[in-house]
Scaffold this motif. Sequence first.
Motif, PDB file in Angstrom:
ATOM      1  N   ARG A   1      -0.165  17.031  -4.151  1.00 44.34           N
ATOM      2  CA  ARG A   1      -0.030  15.646  -4.621  1.00 44.34           C
ATOM      3  C   ARG A   1      -1.413  15.051  -4.852  1.00 44.34           C
ATOM      4  NH1 ARG A   1       1.640  16.261   0.239  1.00 44.34           N
ATOM      5  NH2 ARG A   1       3.807  16.085  -0.406  1.00 44.34           N
ATOM      6  N   PRO A   2      -1.481  13.982  -5.618  1.00 45.11           N
ATOM      7  CA  PRO A   2      -2.776  13.317  -5.791  1.00 45.11           C
ATOM      8  C   PRO A   2      -3.279  12.751  -4.465  1.00 45.11           C
ATOM      9  CG  PRO A   2      -1.172  12.563  -7.422  1.00 45.11           C
ATOM     10  CD  PRO A   2      -0.409  13.332  -6.409  1.00 45.11           C
ATOM     11  N   ASN A   3      -4.556  12.896  -4.236  1.00 43.77           N
ATOM     12  CA  ASN A   3      -5.146  12.336  -3.021  1.00 43.77           C
ATOM     13  C   ASN A   3      -5.541  10.893  -3.298  1.00 43.77           C
ATOM     14  OD1 ASN A   3      -6.238  12.034  -0.473  1.00 43.77           O
ATOM     15  ND2 ASN A   3      -8.177  13.010  -1.009  1.00 43.77           N
ATOM     16  N   VAL A   4      -4.532  10.031  -3.391  1.00 40.93           N
ATOM     17  CA  VAL A   4      -4.763   8.655  -3.808  1.00 40.93           C
ATOM     18  C   VAL A   4      -4.061   7.677  -2.878  1.00 40.93           C
ATOM     19  CG1 VAL A   4      -4.997   9.324  -6.225  1.00 40.93           C
ATOM     20  CG2 VAL A   4      -2.764   8.559  -5.376  1.00 40.93           C
TER      21      VAL A   4
ATOM     22  N   PRO B   1       5.033   4.688   4.765  1.00 40.31           N
ATOM     23  CA  PRO B   1       4.739   5.645   5.840  1.00 40.31           C
ATOM     24  C   PRO B   1       3.470   6.437   5.557  1.00 40.31           C
ATOM     25  CG  PRO B   1       7.064   5.703   5.273  1.00 40.31           C
ATOM     26  CD  PRO B   1       6.406   4.840   4.244  1.00 40.31           C
ATOM     27  N   LEU B   2       2.664   6.631   6.587  1.00 35.49           N
ATOM     28  CA  LEU B   2       1.367   7.288   6.458  1.00 35.49           C
ATOM     29  C   LEU B   2       1.467   8.775   6.772  1.00 35.49           C
ATOM     30  CD1 LEU B   2      -0.364   4.415   8.319  1.00 35.49           C
ATOM     31  CD2 LEU B   2      -1.084   5.124   6.044  1.00 35.49           C
TER      32      LEU B   2
ATOM     33  N   LEU C   1       0.839  -1.191   0.000  1.00 32.94           N
ATOM     34  CA  LEU C   1       0.000   0.000   0.000  1.00 32.94           C
ATOM     35  C   LEU C   1       0.877   1.246   0.000  1.00 32.94           C
ATOM     36  CD1 LEU C   1      -2.596  -1.061   2.745  1.00 32.94           C
ATOM     37  CD2 LEU C   1      -2.747  -1.396   0.276  1.00 32.94           C
ATOM     38  N   GLU C   2       0.631   2.143  -0.942  1.00 36.21           N
ATOM     39  CA  GLU C   2       1.356   3.415  -1.009  1.00 36.21           C
ATOM     40  C   GLU C   2       0.361   4.546  -0.725  1.00 36.21           C
ATOM     41  OE1 GLU C   2       3.215   3.521  -4.878  1.00 36.21           O
ATOM     42  OE2 GLU C   2       5.117   2.864  -4.009  1.00 36.21           O
ATOM     43  N   PRO C   3       0.315   5.042   0.534  1.00 37.43           N
ATOM     44  CA  PRO C   3      -0.644   6.090   0.890  1.00 37.43           C
ATOM     45  C   PRO C   3      -0.154   7.476   0.455  1.00 37.43           C
ATOM     46  CG  PRO C   3       0.603   5.447   2.823  1.00 37.43           C
ATOM     47  CD  PRO C   3       1.082   4.557   1.691  1.00 37.43           C
ATOM     48  N   VAL C   4      -0.170   7.711  -0.853  1.00 36.42           N
ATOM     49  CA  VAL C   4       0.343   8.972  -1.390  1.00 36.42           C
ATOM     50  C   VAL C   4      -0.389  10.161  -0.777  1.00 36.42           C
ATOM     51  CG1 VAL C   4       0.722  10.309  -3.495  1.00 36.42           C
ATOM     52  CG2 VAL C   4       0.921   7.812  -3.548  1.00 36.42           C
ATOM     53  N   GLY C   5      -1.714  10.085  -0.751  1.00 37.17           N
ATOM     54  CA  GLY C   5      -2.503  11.151  -0.138  1.00 37.17           C
ATOM     55  C   GLY C   5      -3.076  10.756   1.196  1.00 37.17           C
ATOM     56  N   GLY C   6      -2.847   9.519   1.628  1.00 35.87           N
ATOM     57  CA  GLY C   6      -3.394   9.014   2.881  1.00 35.87           C
ATOM     58  C   GLY C   6      -4.194   7.758   2.624  1.00 35.87           C
ATOM     59  N   ILE C   7      -5.051   7.412   3.579  1.00 31.07           N
ATOM     60  CA  ILE C   7      -5.897   6.230   3.409  1.00 31.07           C
ATOM     61  C   ILE C   7      -7.193   6.416   4.186  1.00 31.07           C
ATOM     62  CG2 ILE C   7      -4.740   5.004   5.303  1.00 31.07           C
ATOM     63  CD1 ILE C   7      -5.360   2.389   3.770  1.00 31.07           C
ATOM     64  N   ALA C   8      -8.290   6.137   3.518  1.00 33.21           N
ATOM     65  CA  ALA C   8      -9.610   6.078   4.123  1.00 33.21           C
ATOM     66  C   ALA C   8     -10.257   4.788   3.634  1.00 33.21           C
ATOM     67  CB  ALA C   8     -10.451   7.296   3.724  1.00 33.21           C
TER      68      ALA C   8
ATOM     69  N   ALA D   1       8.637  -9.114  -9.225  1.00 33.35           N
ATOM     70  CA  ALA D   1       8.043  -8.698 -10.504  1.00 33.35           C
ATOM     71  C   ALA D   1       6.729  -7.981 -10.230  1.00 33.35           C
ATOM     72  CB  ALA D   1       7.819  -9.913 -11.396  1.00 33.35           C
ATOM     73  N   LEU D   2       6.646  -6.717 -10.646  1.00 29.46           N
ATOM     74  CA  LEU D   2       5.416  -5.947 -10.467  1.00 29.46           C
ATOM     75  C   LEU D   2       4.367  -6.452 -11.448  1.00 29.46           C
ATOM     76  CD1 LEU D   2       3.953  -3.590  -9.106  1.00 29.46           C
ATOM     77  CD2 LEU D   2       4.888  -2.084 -10.863  1.00 29.46           C
ATOM     78  N   GLN D   3       3.271  -6.983 -10.926  1.00 27.76           N
ATOM     79  CA  GLN D   3       2.244  -7.594 -11.757  1.00 27.76           C
ATOM     80  C   GLN D   3       1.142  -6.618 -12.156  1.00 27.76           C
ATOM     81  OE1 GLN D   3       2.518 -10.831 -12.864  1.00 27.76           O
ATOM     82  NE2 GLN D   3       4.516 -10.739 -11.864  1.00 27.76           N
ATOM     83  N   ALA D   4       0.703  -5.772 -11.230  1.00 31.60           N
ATOM     84  CA  ALA D   4      -0.406  -4.861 -11.509  1.00 31.60           C
ATOM     85  C   ALA D   4      -0.459  -3.804 -10.412  1.00 31.60           C
ATOM     86  CB  ALA D   4      -1.729  -5.625 -11.577  1.00 31.60           C
ATOM     87  N   SER D   5      -1.241  -2.753 -10.665  1.00 35.96           N
ATOM     88  CA  SER D   5      -1.421  -1.705  -9.666  1.00 35.96           C
ATOM     89  C   SER D   5      -2.855  -1.198  -9.731  1.00 35.96           C
ATOM     90  CB  SER D   5      -0.442  -0.547  -9.890  1.00 35.96           C
ATOM     91  OG  SER D   5      -0.707   0.114 -11.116  1.00 35.96           O
ATOM     92  N   GLY D   6      -3.327  -0.688  -8.622  1.00 36.53           N
ATOM     93  CA  GLY D   6      -4.659  -0.093  -8.547  1.00 36.53           C
ATOM     94  C   GLY D   6      -4.584   1.226  -7.823  1.00 36.53           C
ATOM     95  N   CYS D   7      -5.447   2.163  -8.178  1.00 33.85           N
ATOM     96  CA  CYS D   7      -5.384   3.510  -7.615  1.00 33.85           C
ATOM     97  C   CYS D   7      -6.781   3.954  -7.190  1.00 33.85           C
ATOM     98  CB  CYS D   7      -4.810   4.471  -8.659  1.00 33.85           C
ATOM     99  SG  CYS D   7      -3.974   5.897  -7.955  1.00 33.85           S
ATOM    100  N   GLY D   8      -6.957   4.220  -5.906  1.00 27.52           N
ATOM    101  CA  GLY D   8      -8.227   4.704  -5.374  1.00 27.52           C
ATOM    102  C   GLY D   8      -8.070   6.097  -4.817  1.00 27.52           C
ATOM    103  N   ALA D   9      -9.000   6.991  -5.149  1.00 26.30           N
ATOM    104  CA  ALA D   9      -8.884   8.388  -4.751  1.00 26.30           C
ATOM    105  C   ALA D   9      -9.922   8.753  -3.700  1.00 26.30           C
ATOM    106  CB  ALA D   9      -9.048   9.304  -5.968  1.00 26.30           C
ATOM    107  N   GLY D  10      -9.561   9.743  -2.880  1.00 26.55           N
ATOM    108  CA  GLY D  10     -10.500  10.309  -1.929  1.00 26.55           C
ATOM    109  C   GLY D  10     -11.443  11.287  -2.626  1.00 26.55           C
TER     110      GLY D  10
END
Length: 423
Positions: free
Chosen positions: A241-244, A155-156, A9-16, A225-234
């Motif tokens: 930065r993106p809130n994602v 890091p959050l 999990l990469e909390p670029v903008g945080g996590i909800a 090996a990076l297989q896939a990624s998903g991006c969820g936004a607030g």
Amino acid sequence: MTRSRHLHLEPVGGIAGDMFVAAMLDLFPEQFESCWQDLHDCGVMAHVDVSLQPGMSKGLSVKRLHVALKAQPAKRTGNYRDLRQWLADSALDKAVKHRAQSILLTLAEAEAHVHGVDIEQVHFHEVADWDSIVDVVAAASLIERAGPLSWSCGPLPLGSGLVKTEHGMLPIPAPATAWLLRQLPVWDDGEPGERVTPTGAAIVRSVLAMEDARPSDHVVKPSGALQASGCGAGQRELQQRPNVLRCLMIEVSNEATPSAGSVDDDRLQGAALLAGTDQLVDQVVQLSFDIDDMTPEELSVSLEHIRAESGVLDASFLLGMGKKGRALFAVTVLCRPEDEATVSARCLEETSTLGMRVQVLHRRTLERELHEVVVGDDAAGIKVVRRPSGVLTVKVESDDLAATPGLQARRERARRLREAFEA
């Protein structure tokens, strides 16, 4: 060689809760129908309409979870025991039900702690809303139905300012969130507002609790090996930065990850070993600030105190030119992410700086072994490192040479030995 799937999990903008659900559905679109079925089975869909919609955040393509109340939804009780029983009586799959109850229990423990009451007396406010129940059940569904996974989380961001609650205006992170974030690596991203919600923090603790280690040990994504990624936004936009929340699916080799204690240097514990090499990749926090009103003698003493702080990996300074033509010292301190708050406080206490820049950096290091060499009656520590080319570097510890009279004459020849070995 066996392989397994890892989710970072990469909390670029945080996590909800809604960000986690949206990111997971973006990563696992095949789980959409089962997730929606679980929402029906728990009874929440009788009161809300739920949709997953595409969108953008700072130029990134994202998914957003939207929950709309129906015309006259029933009002949910806010009592923890009633919500727990409501889940128990639902038609949810057993594993999903237990996961949802676990997330709810984590939230209840936080509320009980901050309000000083027994857990059976906990009364939720926001979590009693239908959209929060959607987040808990949908997150539980996706965690359980994604299959066997190992987890890590970067890091959050803490956020800052005040948030309006049923108890009035409270500092960010709110007390329950702050309690849930204990032992988790955090950082200040410099933007006001809430970054991590109680539900988001409870979900992070839930997935990291499946790993047999402290939550703070699961900061670094492993190599593979990076297989896939998903991006969820607030639901709102940030300034810088993106809130994602981004989810990365990585296929890792079980033989590529070092076992606990396999690296002698404690600073490298928790790092990921690159497959087929002796290199490790981890994350560190870099604190940077400038000093133009301390003497070199004062700063040298201050840095010695900073180096003695637990979690500090290195502390150094360079001479530069600052404003008004003043000479300044550009100070750089490296520390472990989980110790950033303590180390930052130490820097503010030991120096005259009024602030600092905080960056999370990826670090690549070589695995090293520590041994002792005996020459006659003298002994000294040596550090053995294999370079990517296969060359083995053997370095005698300088402090041991200086403290060992019998090795003084051999110092220049013995300090560094370099021999070529087959890779």
